[in-house]
Design an enzyme around this catalytic site. Sequence first.
Site, short mmCIF file in Angstrom:
data_model
loop_
_atom_site.label_atom_id
_atom_site.label_comp_id
_atom_site.label_asym_id
_atom_site.label_seq_id
_atom_site.Cartn_x
_atom_site.Cartn_y
_atom_site.Cartn_z
N ASP A 86 30.41 16.81 -25.05
CA ASP A 86 30.76 17.37 -26.34
C ASP A 86 29.47 17.93 -26.93
OD1 ASP A 86 32.27 17.88 -28.76
OD2 ASP A 86 31.24 16.15 -29.62
N ASP A 138 31.17 11.95 -29.03
CA ASP A 138 30.92 11.12 -30.22
C ASP A 138 32.18 10.92 -31.04
OD1 ASP A 138 30.96 13.86 -31.21
OD2 ASP A 138 30.17 13.05 -33.09
N ASP A 161 28.59 19.08 -30.87
CA ASP A 161 28.11 18.54 -32.15
C ASP A 161 28.22 17.01 -32.14
OD1 ASP A 161 28.02 21.21 -32.78
OD2 ASP A 161 29.82 21.18 -34.01
#
Length: 205
Positions: A8, A139, A10
Amino acid sequence: MRPAIFFDCDGVLNEEPGGHGVLGPDDIRLIPDAGGAVRAAREAGYLAIIVTNRAQVAKGFVTLAGLETIFARLRELLAQDGGLVDAIYFCPHHPERGTAGGAPDFQIACECRKPGTLLLRRAVADFDIDISRSALIGDSLRDIGAGHAMGLKSYGVRTGYACRDIERYSDRAPPTPDRMFSDVGEAVAFCIAHPGEYGQAGQPD
Ligand SMILES: [Mg+2]
Ligand SMILES: [Zn+2]
């Protein structure tokens, strides 16, 4: 067939800015040693592939051309530490229709927005990826859900949203990361050291 680490973006490779997210190249600030983590993954034989939701396009905050400048900046910063990214797959969609100022063409319920798996499926087909030897690092529990739906080992990091975004799962069990790590560097190091390991269930904390 080759193994891949799916990243991922960001909150994993660059800081999650919160609010409406990354809206321009100046919003890209790398997580410490993210470039080194990408480099280490590739040196160990993994493809380094980014899979990212970019609902800012559907919401009208970022154009596709603007998104290219954001990705160019991210690639440039990662490359300063030797982290060359093989590919970036993004979802520009968002299911909410009629958002004022938004881009109606992208306001659809799609299969690519994570936890949908279409970005991952495209990458697997394009690069002939061996899922059994691959992993995903995210995240957000949406990342973990997408990874598990593909049968990928799916690891959480304590940067960004730190897999604490359980509010979406009030009516069902949230996905559980196979393991949690302090950051992307630690997660990649584990993948390299334990290529065949599925890992024990880890709890976000
Ligand atoms: Mg994220
Ligand atoms: Zn999509």
